[in-house]
Design a protein around this motif. Structure first.
Motif, mmCIF file in Angstrom:
data_model
loop_
_atom_site.group_PDB
_atom_site.id
_atom_site.type_symbol
_atom_site.label_atom_id
_atom_site.label_comp_id
_atom_site.label_asym_id
_atom_site.label_seq_id
_atom_site.Cartn_x
_atom_site.Cartn_y
_atom_site.Cartn_z
ATOM 1 N N ASP A 1 28.594 39.343 29.564
ATOM 2 C CA ASP A 1 28.985 39.013 28.193
ATOM 3 C C ASP A 1 30.490 39.188 28.016
ATOM 4 O O ASP A 1 31.162 38.354 27.419
ATOM 5 N N GLU A 2 31.024 40.282 28.555
ATOM 6 C CA GLU A 2 32.464 40.577 28.400
ATOM 7 C C GLU A 2 33.310 39.450 28.980
ATOM 8 O O GLU A 2 34.334 39.071 28.415
ATOM 9 N N LEU A 3 32.853 38.908 30.104
ATOM 10 C CA LEU A 3 33.620 37.834 30.741
ATOM 11 C C LEU A 3 33.558 36.557 29.900
ATOM 12 O O LEU A 3 34.565 35.862 29.725
ATOM 13 N N CYS A 4 32.372 36.262 29.369
ATOM 14 C CA CYS A 4 32.256 35.079 28.501
ATOM 15 C C CYS A 4 33.170 35.247 27.283
ATOM 16 O O CYS A 4 33.876 34.320 26.879
ATOM 17 N N ILE A 5 33.178 36.448 26.715
ATOM 18 C CA ILE A 5 33.968 36.720 25.510
ATOM 19 C C ILE A 5 35.465 36.642 25.816
ATOM 20 O O ILE A 5 36.268 36.198 24.990
ATOM 21 N N ALA A 6 35.838 37.026 27.049
ATOM 22 C CA ALA A 6 37.266 37.018 27.430
ATOM 23 C C ALA A 6 37.886 35.626 27.271
ATOM 24 O O ALA A 6 39.073 35.495 26.983
ATOM 25 N N PHE A 7 37.073 34.584 27.416
ATOM 26 C CA PHE A 7 37.611 33.224 27.252
ATOM 27 C C PHE A 7 38.109 32.981 25.827
ATOM 28 O O PHE A 7 38.960 32.134 25.610
ATOM 29 N N GLY A 8 37.566 33.733 24.881
ATOM 30 C CA GLY A 8 38.038 33.599 23.515
ATOM 31 C C GLY A 8 39.162 34.572 23.194
ATOM 32 O O GLY A 8 39.810 34.457 22.155
ATOM 33 N N GLU A 9 39.369 35.538 24.071
ATOM 34 C CA GLU A 9 40.303 36.622 23.725
ATOM 35 C C GLU A 9 41.611 36.625 24.492
ATOM 36 O O GLU A 9 42.602 37.164 24.007
ATOM 37 N N ILE A 10 41.603 36.089 25.707
ATOM 38 C CA ILE A 10 42.830 36.120 26.512
ATOM 39 C C ILE A 10 43.520 34.766 26.377
ATOM 40 O O ILE A 10 43.017 33.762 26.888
ATOM 41 N N HIS B 1 32.318 31.482 22.043
ATOM 42 C CA HIS B 1 33.610 32.164 22.024
ATOM 43 C C HIS B 1 34.771 31.239 22.368
ATOM 44 O O HIS B 1 35.924 31.551 22.072
ATOM 45 N N CYS B 2 34.480 30.132 23.008
ATOM 46 C CA CYS B 2 35.544 29.222 23.419
ATOM 47 C C CYS B 2 35.002 27.789 23.312
ATOM 48 O O CYS B 2 34.607 27.188 24.316
#
Ligand code: SAH
Ligand code: SF4
Ligand code: F3S
Length: 452
Positions: free
Chosen positions: A255-264, A305-306
């Motif tokens: 989940d964290e990796l999927c979310i990272a696409f929206g955050e980084i 997220h992205c």
């Protein structure tokens, strides 16, 4: 070992022929760095001009070995005229075939594998002193990375291998046998190499591995870091405009990796997430470790997220036992996910893999037909994805001059190739481009100048 002293001529030039994945591309560039440092060798574009020829081979799909032998036949002709020439075969075929290569092609001086190429300078030294045949295909525990010189920047886009090998053992795949077990480099090593590339002019970095999201390396705090933690750290490096990675495995898409696409912000909206098949029965037979539903859940979370993320995948058709229903499930998955790009392969048995023991029982004609149907669907999706870009203003990282004079070539955030009228001075810059035309595999646009 025969020890006839020879008087080898000088070696000045190096030609490397690279096949296979981006990890091989990375390895080849490190071999070039290393041979430059050790012998001052200069890369040349033609094998006919080279004193040392290295083949960096791939054995992932059919006829890989035959391709290597036929290419070697061409090099033999060159070596007949210049017996001092040194020929080496490395990479995954080297690892797999070992000494068999020199039995069949006795003019090959060195055989080496993906984990032993750091010994190349020593091997070359030995060969020049005593014309011996060398095979180095053990899987050393110590990491080759500790023996490589500093990475030289080879352009605005840099590649960094963050982990080696694969522990997944998908039943059809040779990689775990040719590249060995998963081994993650420590975070500080990776950051240092990234910094060298950025200092040398790179503005984009791609982190490489067979399954980068299986990364588990020693972090800056001495604790084990996972791939997402590494991504956040790399994203903070000064001078980095764009960050990418390949390949990742659906099973470890947290989940964290999927979310990272929206955050980084530096992490570009493109993900190659190979699924191979849409059939739960086949995914199980292939030992992929997940089913269709969990893949859809990953895709949904990523898009949540992205929303603009472009997705790409690999597919295998004709795996042993693949029924019409299994194949229809793959077609259904492709329709549901809607990929921007896809790589489709006919199954081919690879020596030493578990699947190769099962009967390769899908008739060739059926494999062909399925491949054609899958290709036409995925090409249609790629075409539609390209068409959707027309009229948009996209940020393009300018990479190089394109073949048409006066044209430049670059990539959109979601990895599509764009051609436009421009200037070589723009290389390395991110420029806004208005997309005007779409082709099968690329886009065309016009630069938007300041004030427009
Ligand atoms: N590590 C990556 C894939 C590496 S191999 C992953 O797990 O996704 C690249 C692709 O080659 C695979 O995704 C698969 O689609 C294809 N491939 C591998 N072995 C194959 C075989 N025996 N026959 C046909 N295609 C194969
Ligand atoms: Fe091969 Fe599977 Fe490993 Fe990918 S995850 S490299 S397909 S064994
Ligand atoms: Fe090929 Fe080896 Fe890469 S088999 S795909 S070169 S890991």
């Amino acid at each position: 070992m025969k020890t006839t002293e020879t008087t080898s001529g000088n070696i000045d030039t190096l030609f490397i022929k690279t096949y296979g994945c981006q990890m091989n591309e990375y390895d080849s560039s490190r071999m070039a760095d290393m041979m430059k440092e050790a012998y001052g060798l200069k890369l040349v574009a033609s094998p006919a001009d080279a004193d040392v020829i290295l083949m960096n081979t791939c054995s992932v799909r059919e006829k890989a070995e035959e391709k290597v032998y036929s290419e070697l036949g061409r090099y033999k002709k060159l070596k007949d005229k210049r017996p001092d020439m040194i020929i080496g075969v490395g990479g995954c075929v080297g690892q797999q075939e070992g000494e068999r290569i020199q039995k069949r092609a006795p003019y090959v001086d060195i055989v080496f594998g993906p984990q032993t190429y750091h010994r190349l300078p020593d091997m070359v030294k030995q060969i020049r002193r005593q014309r011996v045949k060398l095979t180095e295909i053990d899987m050393p525990e110590i990491e080759k990375f500790d023996h490589l010189p500093k990475a030289e920047s080879h352009g605005i886009s840099g590649f960094v291998t963050i982990m080696e090998g694969c522990d997944k053992f998908c039943t059809f795949c040779v990689v775990p046998y040719t590249r060995g077990p998963e081994l993650s480099r420590p975070v500080d090593d990776i950051l240092a190499e990234c910094q060298q590339l950025l200092a040398g002019g790179a503005v984009e970095l791609s982190l490489l591995g067979q399954n980068v999201n299986g990364y588990r390396g020693t972090g800056l705090d001495g604790e084990e870091w996972d791939f997402t933690m590494l991504l956040y750290a790399v994203a903070e490096l000064e001078g980095l405009k764009r960050l990418r990675f390949t390949t990742s495995h659906p099973m470890e898409m947290t989940d964290e990796l999927c979310i990272a696409f929206g955050e980084i912000p530096q992490l570009m909206p493109y993900l190659h997430l190979p699924v191979q098949s849409g059939s739960d029965a086949l995914l199980k037979a292939m030992h992929r470790g997940h089913d269709g539903d969990s893949y859809y859940r990953r895709i949904d979370l990523l898009r949540q997220h992205c929303p603009d993320i472009a997705l790409s995948s690999d597919f295998i058709v004709g795996y042993p036992g693949e029924s019409d229903m299994d194949f229809e499930a793959t077609m259904e998955l492709v329709r549901r996910v809607d990929y921007d790009s896809a790589y489709c392969f006919k199954y081919s048995p690879r020596p030493g893999t578990p699947a190769a023991k099962a009967e390769d029982n899908v008739p060739e004609a059926v494999k062909d037909e399925r491949l054609q149907r899958l290709l036409s669907l995925t090409r249609e999706q790629t075409g539609d994805a390209m068409q959707r870009q027309i009229g948009r203003r996209l940020d393009v990282l300018v990479e190089k001059e394109s073949r048409t004079e006066g044209d430049m070539q670059g990539r959109t955030p979601d990895f599509k190739i764009v051609h436009f009228r421009g200037n070589p001075r723009q290389i390395g810059q991110v420029m806004p481009v208005h997309i005007t035309e779409a082709y099968g595999q690329s886009l065309r646009g016009e630069l938007i100048l300041a004030g427009e």
